[in-house]
Design a protein around this motif. Structure first.
Motif, PDB file in Angstrom:
ATOM      1  N   LEU A 216       2.065  -7.340  -7.808  1.00 15.47           N
ATOM      2  CA  LEU A 216       2.638  -6.733  -6.612  1.00 15.47           C
ATOM      3  C   LEU A 216       1.935  -5.413  -6.330  1.00 15.47           C
ATOM      4  N   THR A 217       1.370  -5.285  -5.141  1.00 17.46           N
ATOM      5  CA  THR A 217       0.738  -4.049  -4.697  1.00 17.46           C
ATOM      6  C   THR A 217       1.623  -3.394  -3.651  1.00 17.46           C
ATOM      7  N   ASN A 218       1.907  -2.096  -3.809  1.00 14.65           N
ATOM      8  CA  ASN A 218       2.801  -1.364  -2.908  1.00 14.65           C
ATOM      9  C   ASN A 218       2.049  -0.266  -2.166  1.00 14.65           C
ATOM     10  N   ALA A 219       2.400  -0.085  -0.916  1.00 10.33           N
ATOM     11  CA  ALA A 219       1.828   0.991  -0.109  1.00 10.33           C
ATOM     12  C   ALA A 219       2.952   1.686   0.650  1.00 10.33           C
ATOM     13  N   PHE A 220       2.898   3.024   0.675  1.00  9.87           N
ATOM     14  CA  PHE A 220       3.921   3.826   1.337  1.00  9.87           C
ATOM     15  C   PHE A 220       3.238   4.804   2.297  1.00  9.87           C
ATOM     16  N   SER A 221       3.899   5.122   3.380  1.00  7.43           N
ATOM     17  CA  SER A 221       3.337   6.104   4.310  1.00  7.43           C
ATOM     18  C   SER A 221       4.455   6.894   4.979  1.00  7.43           C
ATOM     19  N   GLY A 222       4.151   8.161   5.285  1.00  6.07           N
ATOM     20  CA  GLY A 222       5.042   9.016   6.059  1.00  6.07           C
ATOM     21  C   GLY A 222       4.232   9.721   7.131  1.00  6.07           C
ATOM     22  N   ARG A 223       4.776   9.890   8.307  1.00  3.74           N
ATOM     23  CA  ARG A 223       4.002  10.446   9.418  1.00  3.74           C
ATOM     24  C   ARG A 223       4.868  11.330  10.305  1.00  3.74           C
ATOM     25  N   VAL A 224       4.192  12.233  11.018  1.00  2.00           N
ATOM     26  CA  VAL A 224       4.829  13.132  11.973  1.00  2.00           C
ATOM     27  C   VAL A 224       3.998  13.105  13.249  1.00  2.00           C
ATOM     28  N   ASP A 225       4.653  12.929  14.382  1.00  6.81           N
ATOM     29  CA  ASP A 225       3.987  12.931  15.691  1.00  6.81           C
ATOM     30  C   ASP A 225       4.559  14.060  16.537  1.00  6.81           C
ATOM     31  N   PHE A 226       3.671  14.816  17.171  1.00  9.74           N
ATOM     32  CA  PHE A 226       4.079  15.959  17.999  1.00  9.74           C
ATOM     33  C   PHE A 226       3.379  15.870  19.342  1.00  9.74           C
ATOM     34  N   ASN A 227       4.140  16.105  20.407  1.00 11.40           N
ATOM     35  CA  ASN A 227       3.577  16.016  21.751  1.00 11.40           C
ATOM     36  C   ASN A 227       4.169  17.104  22.631  1.00 11.40           C
ATOM     37  N   LYS A 228       3.280  17.873  23.246  1.00 10.38           N
ATOM     38  CA  LYS A 228       3.718  18.909  24.185  1.00 10.38           C
ATOM     39  C   LYS A 228       2.728  18.979  25.335  1.00 10.38           C
ATOM     40  N   ALA A 239       0.234   6.555   0.306  1.00  6.05           N
ATOM     41  CA  ALA A 239       0.109   6.370  -1.142  1.00  6.05           C
ATOM     42  C   ALA A 239       0.101   4.875  -1.435  1.00  6.05           C
ATOM     43  N   LYS A 240      -0.719   4.466  -2.394  1.00  3.20           N
ATOM     44  CA  LYS A 240      -0.894   3.047  -2.686  1.00  3.20           C
ATOM     45  C   LYS A 240      -1.054   2.843  -4.184  1.00  3.20           C
ATOM     46  N   THR A 241      -0.380   1.833  -4.721  1.00  3.22           N
ATOM     47  CA  THR A 241      -0.520   1.519  -6.137  1.00  3.22           C
ATOM     48  C   THR A 241      -1.841   0.794  -6.367  1.00  3.22           C
ATOM     49  N   GLU A 242      -2.170   0.578  -7.637  1.00  4.68           N
ATOM     50  CA  GLU A 242      -3.418  -0.116  -7.949  1.00  4.68           C
ATOM     51  C   GLU A 242      -3.420  -1.493  -7.308  1.00  4.68           C
ATOM     52  N   ASP A 243      -4.564  -1.848  -6.747  1.00  2.00           N
ATOM     53  CA  ASP A 243      -4.693  -3.102  -6.022  1.00  2.00           C
ATOM     54  C   ASP A 243      -4.970  -4.238  -6.984  1.00  2.00           C
ATOM     55  N   ALA A 244      -4.052  -5.193  -7.040  1.00  7.05           N
ATOM     56  CA  ALA A 244      -4.205  -6.310  -7.979  1.00  7.05           C
ATOM     57  C   ALA A 244      -5.421  -7.155  -7.658  1.00  7.05           C
ATOM     58  N   ILE A 245      -5.731  -7.331  -6.395  1.00  2.59           N
ATOM     59  CA  ILE A 245      -6.852  -8.189  -6.014  1.00  2.59           C
ATOM     60  C   ILE A 245      -8.179  -7.555  -6.410  1.00  2.59           C
ATOM     61  N   VAL A 246      -8.329  -6.273  -6.154  1.00  2.15           N
ATOM     62  CA  VAL A 246      -9.557  -5.580  -6.542  1.00  2.15           C
ATOM     63  C   VAL A 246      -9.731  -5.615  -8.052  1.00  2.15           C
ATOM     64  N   GLU A 247      -8.657  -5.376  -8.791  1.00  5.62           N
ATOM     65  CA  GLU A 247      -8.734  -5.397 -10.246  1.00  5.62           C
ATOM     66  C   GLU A 247      -9.059  -6.798 -10.760  1.00  5.62           C
ATOM     67  N   ALA A 248      -8.529  -7.825 -10.099  1.00  2.04           N
ATOM     68  CA  ALA A 248      -8.762  -9.207 -10.532  1.00  2.04           C
ATOM     69  C   ALA A 248     -10.242  -9.551 -10.383  1.00  2.04           C
ATOM     70  N   ARG A 249     -10.849  -9.165  -9.281  1.00  2.00           N
ATOM     71  CA  ARG A 249     -12.251  -9.461  -9.063  1.00  2.00           C
ATOM     72  C   ARG A 249     -13.129  -8.706 -10.077  1.00  2.00           C
ATOM     73  N   THR A 250     -12.715  -7.496 -10.413  1.00  2.00           N
ATOM     74  CA  THR A 250     -13.471  -6.730 -11.390  1.00  2.00           C
ATOM     75  C   THR A 250     -13.446  -7.405 -12.756  1.00  2.00           C
ATOM     76  N   ILE A 251     -12.280  -7.876 -13.151  1.00  2.00           N
ATOM     77  CA  ILE A 251     -12.161  -8.534 -14.451  1.00  2.00           C
ATOM     78  C   ILE A 251     -12.956  -9.830 -14.487  1.00  2.00           C
ATOM     79  N   LYS A 252     -12.927 -10.584 -13.411  1.00  2.00           N
ATOM     80  CA  LYS A 252     -13.687 -11.818 -13.356  1.00  2.00           C
ATOM     81  C   LYS A 252     -15.185 -11.557 -13.523  1.00  2.00           C
ATOM     82  N   ALA A 253     -15.634 -10.457 -12.964  1.00  2.00           N
ATOM     83  CA  ALA A 253     -17.058 -10.159 -13.040  1.00  2.00           C
ATOM     84  C   ALA A 253     -17.493  -9.815 -14.454  1.00  2.00           C
ATOM     85  N   LEU A 254     -16.547  -9.444 -15.323  1.00  2.00           N
ATOM     86  CA  LEU A 254     -16.906  -9.047 -16.693  1.00  2.00           C
ATOM     87  C   LEU A 254     -17.024 -10.246 -17.641  1.00  2.00           C
TER      88      LEU A 254
END
Length: 255
Positions: A216-228, A239-254
């Motif tokens: 499970l890969t998780n991503a979170f975001s917070g934002r502020v918009d201002f208009n005048k 913020a994002k946790t370690e990407d399982a897919i990227v890590e999987a491809r790296t391990i396969k390559a080893l």
């Protein structure tokens, strides 16, 4: 090398309306090209389809949408025959129904089932969209609920799998987004300010034994918009946790 000698783009749109039966709209788009051999640079080649010498290519799209009161539905059929245009993914190599949806929308609630497009904030953690000229259509197949309890609040929840050509990705995507307009809450008139919080998760199993990552890969975001007046500013933190897919491809390559 390739040389384009003919370019043809056709588009026609229809729009029918009947008070008792709703409205029907749609359009057809066809992009046809002929690729010719160039005596100076060499014969025509397509790296996405090695070994093929088909010079005639075309991308074709038929889209229909129907609306009746609070309900709407639509389909999009696509054809890439005899082969897709050069530069397009090999996954676009067939003809058939590409997307479909059914949607209900009232003043406060919108519910969608089927394929849909969505973006949270600036799109850093979630953006599904279509650009035919770039060969992009990463819509989600699943369900989405958008709820607006007041004009200042908006909540979105969704679940789906991402479109890849005529197939779907193996990963399951789910997310939640909230938007809060603080303008009326703060009782200001000279400017507007809004806040947003988003979460997107992707779950995908792998065939690697004892991997050193979470499926499970998780991503979170917070934002502020201002208009005048004519000034607009926006800031977003992701913020994002370690990407399982990227890590999987790296391990396969080893191994």
């Amino acid at each position: 090398m390739k040389k384009i000698t003919l370019f043809l783009l056709l588009f026609s749109g229809i729009s029918l309306y009947a008070q008792d039966y709703g409205s029907l709209s749609g359009g057809f788009e066809s992009d046809f090209k002929w690729y010719n051999n160039d005596p100076k640079t060499g014969d025509f080649m397509d790296n996405n389809f090695p070994g093929t010498d088909e010079h005639v290519r075309s991308n074709n799209y038929l889209k229909l949408d129907y609306t009746y009161k609070k309900w709407s539905a639509g389909i999009q059929a696509e054809s890439y025959l005899p082969m897709p245009l050069v530069g397009y993914s090999p996954k676009y190599d067939d003809s058939g129904l590409s997307t479909f949806y059914v949607e209900y929308q009232s003043k406060k609630l919108k519910v969608t089932a089927g394929y849909f497009y969505e973006q949270f904030g600036s799109g850093l953690i979630l953006r599904s969209w279509e650009d035919r000229q770039l060969g992009i259509n990463n819509s989600l197949l699943g369900g989405r609920i958008v709820y607006r309890p007041t004009k200042d609040l908006k909540f979105t929840g969704l679940y789906g799998r991402q479109k890849e050509g005529f197939e779907l990705s193996e990963g399951q995507i789910f997310g939640f987004d909230s938007e809060i307009d603080l303008t009326d809450i703060l009782k200001v008139e000279s400017y507007s300010i809004g806040l947003g919080l988003s979460y997107v998760g992707r779950y995908e199993e792998t065939d690697i034994k004892n991997p050193n990552f979470e499926e499970l890969t998780n991503a979170f975001s917070g934002r502020v918009d201002f208009n005048k007046n004519s000034f607009y500013a926006s800031a977003e933190y992701v913020a994002k946790t370690e990407d399982a897919i990227v890590e999987a491809r790296t391990i396969k390559a080893l191994f």
